[in-house]
Design an enzyme around this catalytic site. Structure first.
Site, PDB file in Angstrom:
ATOM      1  N   GLU A 148     -38.006   3.804  13.440  1.00 63.48           N
ATOM      2  CA  GLU A 148     -38.043   4.525  12.161  1.00 63.48           C
ATOM      3  C   GLU A 148     -36.685   4.595  11.459  1.00 63.48           C
ATOM      4  OE1 GLU A 148     -41.592   7.695  13.135  1.00 63.48           O
ATOM      5  OE2 GLU A 148     -39.612   8.162  13.881  1.00 63.48           O
TER       6      GLU A 148
HETATM    7  C1  TNX Z   1     -42.744   9.230  16.049  1.00 68.19           C
HETATM    8  S1  TNX Z   1     -42.477   7.474  18.419  1.00 68.19           S
HETATM    9  C2  TNX Z   1     -41.448   9.139  16.520  1.00 68.19           C
HETATM   10  C3  TNX Z   1     -40.749  10.353  16.929  1.00 68.19           C
HETATM   11  C4  TNX Z   1     -41.553  11.594  16.655  1.00 68.19           C
HETATM   12  C5  TNX Z   1     -42.990  11.360  17.029  1.00 68.19           C
HETATM   13  C6  TNX Z   1     -43.845  12.568  16.879  1.00 68.19           C
HETATM   14  C7  TNX Z   1     -41.209   7.170  17.769  1.00 68.19           C
HETATM   15  C8  TNX Z   1     -40.550   6.021  18.303  1.00 68.19           C
HETATM   16  N1  TNX Z   1     -40.814   7.953  16.768  1.00 68.19           N
HETATM   17  O1  TNX Z   1     -39.504  10.427  16.289  1.00 68.19           O
HETATM   18  O2  TNX Z   1     -41.029  12.640  17.410  1.00 68.19           O
HETATM   19  O3  TNX Z   1     -43.492  10.340  16.240  1.00 68.19           O
HETATM   20  O4  TNX Z   1     -45.137  12.346  17.363  1.00 68.19           O
END
Ligand code: TNX
Length: 538
Positions: free
Chosen positions: A350
């Protein structure tokens, strides 16, 4: 008349009483076990073994590997029985033999247990295999073994043979200690819990926008400033290197390898709040930002405010500056010194405000640093956009196409699909904790899937293993960790350990229903899933 009635009642009572005693004293046949995760094969035989205070523990093979496992067994038995089981060099009757086979054909973690009237023999090629054998053996004992109150009745174990080995080498659980910080004792508690289900990797998500949780001596403000809050504005916290080493050693004593994660180049607001030099100048959302009085610390003006909200994807390290790579090198070098295991997790998810043309060279340089210090990189699936170093692993959480990019480069994937394994997802719309952006995940959803069925291009040989992450935006304390983990962790542990052909929901749910007596004995705060038929428990 009256007297005859009393006598006949007494006779009835005696018969009934004896019935109860002999019932409690009878071993459950081995084939009626409720072992989770389900073993490869279980063969029942006549008779049973009775554990007594006189049972001796025999070591056969490399004592330095066997002795720590024997100690674990002794401290498992003691609280509920009061037995002080003694170790001896040899013996044939009323013994439990712990054998490390010298010319063993068994793979690491594999074990067998043979039970007859006189002995139990656990055999493996290494300590990890013996440890796994103990986790199975404990489930063949009464549920009360999990409690510190005295057990009634004898411990009898039905005769036969169990042969067992893991389907996947990496069976992981991830705890996010960045969104909310959890003290060392909570992490140890989690280690205790997962080790019962043959989980052998603990991934700690040590940094995120809301907090930096590991002391880095060469960049002290990371914790002096960056650890000082968490989601919702609590006080946060961090592990000193000494405390972290203690966690790693505790995990190791239970054959669990810790994988530390520093998430980069996104999810880095806590680092940018500490060191403005790393910040390319992208602003954080107003919501959840808190001012931090930094003047006393002489920090420059580019630093961001601390962040206590739950948005993702707004922060990035400056991928153009040399100082950034000095930072990454120092952090990874210090982490490697604390890490006996093979992996350093470098995040990579992300990074929504990092251009792909900046993201790719950044992730390549970060991997090269990990390699330089002798470790392998793990990264969230987006990392596969970059060139992967040999042995680097992409953690498939969101996009199959990213997993395929990794596989096409000759690298393996660790599977953590958010729709199946994310333990922060709510069970259903009424769950009082958790999120549901990926799915609602009931117990059967967490169980009824297989790593090889996610995508046609992701085959058994491409899969290093399975990991269940618990993100902690909504999780603030131990009881909440337990509630979101259990029973789903048991389901995912079986997906990771047990061959697909041997798994089915009917068997799992029947076993689990009986297994919950152990959780009751432990005082575990687990979710009472409607997917288990609780009426039968009365
Ligand atoms: C996605 S999974 C994210 C996390 C969040 C999560 C909450 C991932 C690699 N990134 O930063 O905490 O969703 O469900």
């Amino acid at each position: 008349m009256k007297i005859t009635k009393i006598i006949s009642n007494l006779i009835l009572l005696t018969i009934f009483g004896l019935g109860i005693i002999s019932c409690a004293d009878k071993a459950t046949p081995l084939s009626e076990n409720n072992i989770i995760p389900k073993p490869l094969s279980v063969t029942e035989a006549e008779g049973s073994f009775t554990l007594t205070n006189e049972t001796k523990l025999v070591t056969l093979g490399n004592a330095s590997e066997i002795n720590p496992v024997i100690e674990i067994f002794q401290s498992l038995i003691k609280p509920s029985t009061g037995f002080d089981l003694q170790k001896v060099e040899s013996g044939e009757s009323n013994v439990i033999v712990f054998e490390i086979e010298s010319a063993s054909q068994k793979s690491p973690g594999e074990y067998s247990i043979s039970i007859d009237e006189n002995s139990i023999k656990i055999a493996a090629s290494n300590g990890e295999g013996l440890f796994n054998g103990i986790q199975t053996l404990r489930q063949l004992m009464p549920a009360g073994i999990e409690s510190s109150s005295k057990l009634d009745g004898k411990i009898k174990i039905g005769a036969g043979k169990i042969e067992d080995k893991p389907e996947y080498a990496y069976r992981g659980f991830m705890l996010d200690v960045a969104r909310h910080f959890f003290p060392v004792e909570d992490v140890k508690h989690v280690i205790d819990l997962v080790s019962k289900y043959k989980i052998n990797f603990l991934h700690l998500h040590l940094s995120d926008d809301q907090g930096w949780r590991i002391e880095i001596k060469s960049w002290p403000l990371l914790t002096e400033i960056g650890s000082k809050t968490e989601v919702g504005g609590g006080e946060g916290g961090f592990y000193t290197q000494e405390q972290y080493k203690d966690i790693v050693a505790y995990a190791q004593s239970k054959f669990i390898t810790v994988v530390p994660e520093i998430d980069m180049p996104g999810h880095t607001n806590s680092a940018l709040a500490a060191y403005g030099q790393l910040n390319p100048g992208i602003t954080v959302p107003e919501k959840g930002a808190v001012a931090f009085d930094r003047k006393d610390l002489g920090v420059d003006g580019m630093a961001t405010p601390l962040y206590t909200g739950i948005e993702v994807g707004f922060s990035t390290l400056d991928t153009d500056k040399d100082i950034t790579y000095q930072f990454v090198d120092d952090v990874i070098r210090e982490l490697v010194e604390l890490t006996p295991g093979p992996y350093i997790h470098i995040g990579g998810d992300e990074s929504l405000v990092t251009e792909l043309e900046d993201y790719i060279p950044f992730m390549e340089k970060a991997q090269a640093i990990v390699t330089k210090y002798g470790k392998k990189s793990l990264g969230w699936d987006e990392i596969a956009h970059a060139r992967l170093e040999p042995g680097a692993v992409a953690q498939y959480w969101a996009k199959a196409e990213n997993a395929v990019l990794a596989i096409n480069q000759g690298n393996q994937v660790l599977v953590s699909p958010a729709t199946k394994t994310y333990l922060d997802m709510q069970y259903d719309s009424t769950t009082y904790l958790g999120l549901h952006w990926a799915a609602y995940i009931e117990l059967d959803d967490a169980y009824n899937w297989d790593p090889t069925e996610l995508d046609a291009a992701v085959k058994k040989e491409n899969i290093l293993g399975v990991e269940a992450p618990l993100w902690s935006e909504t999780i603030t304390e131990r009881k909440e960790i337990e509630f979101m983990m259990f029973p789903r962790l048991a389901a995912i542990a079986e997906v990771a350990w047990t061959k697909k052909e041997l798994r089915n929901w009917e068997s799992f749910s029947e076993r689990l229903k009986k297994h919950t007596a152990r959780w009751d004995a432990m005082g575990l705060n687990y979710y009472k899933s409607p997917k288990l038929v609780w009426e039968e428990k009365k």
